[in-house]
Enzyme design. Structure first.
Site, short mmCIF file in Angstrom:
data_model
loop_
_atom_site.label_atom_id
_atom_site.label_comp_id
_atom_site.label_asym_id
_atom_site.label_seq_id
_atom_site.Cartn_x
_atom_site.Cartn_y
_atom_site.Cartn_z
N TYR A 75 0.96 -1.22 0.14
CA TYR A 75 0.01 0.11 -0.12
C TYR A 75 0.82 1.37 -0.16
CZ TYR A 75 0.66 0.86 5.03
OH TYR A 75 1.40 1.08 6.35
N ARG A 90 8.08 4.15 -4.67
CA ARG A 90 8.40 3.30 -3.54
C ARG A 90 7.33 2.00 -3.79
NH1 ARG A 90 7.68 5.29 2.30
NH2 ARG A 90 5.46 5.10 1.82
N LYS A 129 6.30 -2.22 1.94
CA LYS A 129 5.34 -1.56 2.68
C LYS A 129 4.12 -2.38 2.34
CE LYS A 129 3.06 3.12 3.12
NZ LYS A 129 3.28 3.32 4.55
N GLU A 162 11.48 2.03 14.39
CA GLU A 162 10.71 3.21 14.04
C GLU A 162 9.28 3.33 14.69
OE1 GLU A 162 9.58 2.38 9.71
OE2 GLU A 162 9.79 0.49 10.23
N1 PDD Z 1 2.77 4.78 7.33
N2 PDD Z 1 7.34 3.69 8.79
C1 PDD Z 1 6.37 2.98 8.94
C2 PDD Z 1 6.31 1.70 9.44
C3 PDD Z 1 5.02 3.40 8.20
O1 PDD Z 1 4.14 2.78 8.30
C4 PDD Z 1 5.28 4.67 7.72
C5 PDD Z 1 4.19 5.43 6.94
C6 PDD Z 1 6.51 5.58 7.66
C7 PDD Z 1 6.51 6.76 7.12
O2 PDD Z 1 6.58 6.69 5.74
P1 PDD Z 1 6.19 7.91 4.78
O3 PDD Z 1 7.12 9.07 5.15
O4 PDD Z 1 6.42 7.33 3.58
O5 PDD Z 1 4.48 8.19 4.99
C8 PDD Z 1 7.64 4.95 8.25
C9 PDD Z 1 1.43 5.52 6.52
C10 PDD Z 1 1.46 7.05 6.68
C11 PDD Z 1 0.08 4.67 7.18
O6 PDD Z 1 0.51 3.32 7.30
O7 PDD Z 1 -0.72 5.10 7.31
#
Ligand code: PDD
Length: 285
Positions: free
Chosen positions: A32, A51, A149, A181
């Site tokens: 996703y 990505r 992801k 994280e």
């Molecule tokens: N999540 N790490 C994890 C585990 C994440 O699920 C996300 C983003 C990030 C940050 O990635 P980005 O800057 O590309 O949003 C880091 C999204 C926002 C979500 O699951 O809603």
């Protein structure tokens, strides 16, 4: 009622369906992306598409359509749902093989592509940006390919609930004594003029916001160190923060009950947040 997108069709959300045999439903076999929308425009769309392609390739899945088509669908949904501020969620799964089987279905099985919007008026004015977030630390019990992801979000979801139960906003996950994280965001600490965040690898997702923020930090003459850090080091830091597409840059003021710095959002994080929002709005499409 929202209009959503499912496999080539724009439908009212109540009429949108996916098969019970869908690999996403049965196996969490899907990836996703979440792209934020500010002033009706998409933030860092090329980063999210790049990505997505990487996630699909790592999962041995074909792209559901061209990038131009993906952009058109995003824009159509933003328009049809009159999204001023909010996000577009996109999910691609390995599709519906018509049965349950651990083996992947034939490669020509059509993928499932679903997109929907979430309206979040005033998303940039979140009170958390003023108060800062409180986080707890928890063991990182996720699988070993967090750089992809995928929609396997059960443990992050449980982590969020552990944080809520403790009266906090989120959880920072720890593996072998070092922070990986947040449940759905990347984690950082600030020491003097230096920003420290875990290096990329299989342990964390390469955040699109992370890439942008580290670039802006370097351009603003801040030092960036990509390496693991401990909870003790974070508690002793001057400032701490997280980044994600939906939170942008958000200060963290407490970790496991210990105040970070003054216990108030600091100036470095406030500046990074401002630069990030300004630059992202400028480059939005
Ligand atoms: N999540 N790490 C994890 C585990 C994440 O699920 C996300 C983003 C990030 C940050 O990635 P980005 O800057 O590309 O949003 C880091 C999204 C926002 C979500 O699951 O809603």
């Amino acid at each position: 009622m929202r209009t959503v997108y499912v496999n080539g069709h724009y439908l009212p959300e109540s009429e949108a369906t996916v098969s019970i045999f869908d690999r996403g439903f049965l196996m969490s076999d899907g990836v996703y992306e979440v792209t934020s929308v500010l002033d009706g425009k998409l933030i860092d769309f090329p980063g999210h598409t790049a990505r997505l392609h990487r996630s699909l390739a790592e999962m041995d899945m074909a792209a559901p359509c061209s990038d131009d088509d993906l952009l058109a669908i995003h824009r159509e949904l933003v328009m049809r749902n009159a999204i001023h501020d909010g996000l577009v969620y996109l999910q691609v799964t390995r599709g519906n093989p018509g049965d349950r089987d651990f083996a992947f279905p034939p490669a020509d099985t059509p993928p499932t592509l679903v997109l929907f919007t979430q309206s979040k008026p005033g998303i940039t004015q979140s009170p958390l940006a003023k108060t800062g977030m409180k986080v707890i630390s928890i063991e990182d019990a996720r699988w070993g390919r967090r750089d992809i992801k995928t929609v396997q979000l059960l443990y992050p979801s449980m982590g969020k609930m552990m944080a809520k139960k403790a009266g906090c906003d989120d959880a920072w996950m720890v593996e072998d004594g070092h922070v990986t994280e947040g449940t759905s965001n990347n984690a950082y600490i600030v020491v003097g003029n230096r920003i420290i965040t875990r290096h990329l690898g299989n342990a964390i997702l390469s955040g699109i916001t992370r890439t942008a923020v580290l670039r802006f930090a370097r351009e603003a003459q801040m030092e960036v160190e990509e390496r693991p850090f401990t909870i003790a080091e974070a508690q002793a830091a001057d400032e701490a923060f997280i980044t994600s597409a939906t939170m942008f840059v958000m200060p963290v003021v407490q970790i496991d009950g210990v105040a970070v710095g003054t216990g108030q959002p600091g100036s470095v994080v406030a500046r990074l947040r401002e630069i990030y929002l300004d630059e992202s709005r400028r480059a939005a499409i």
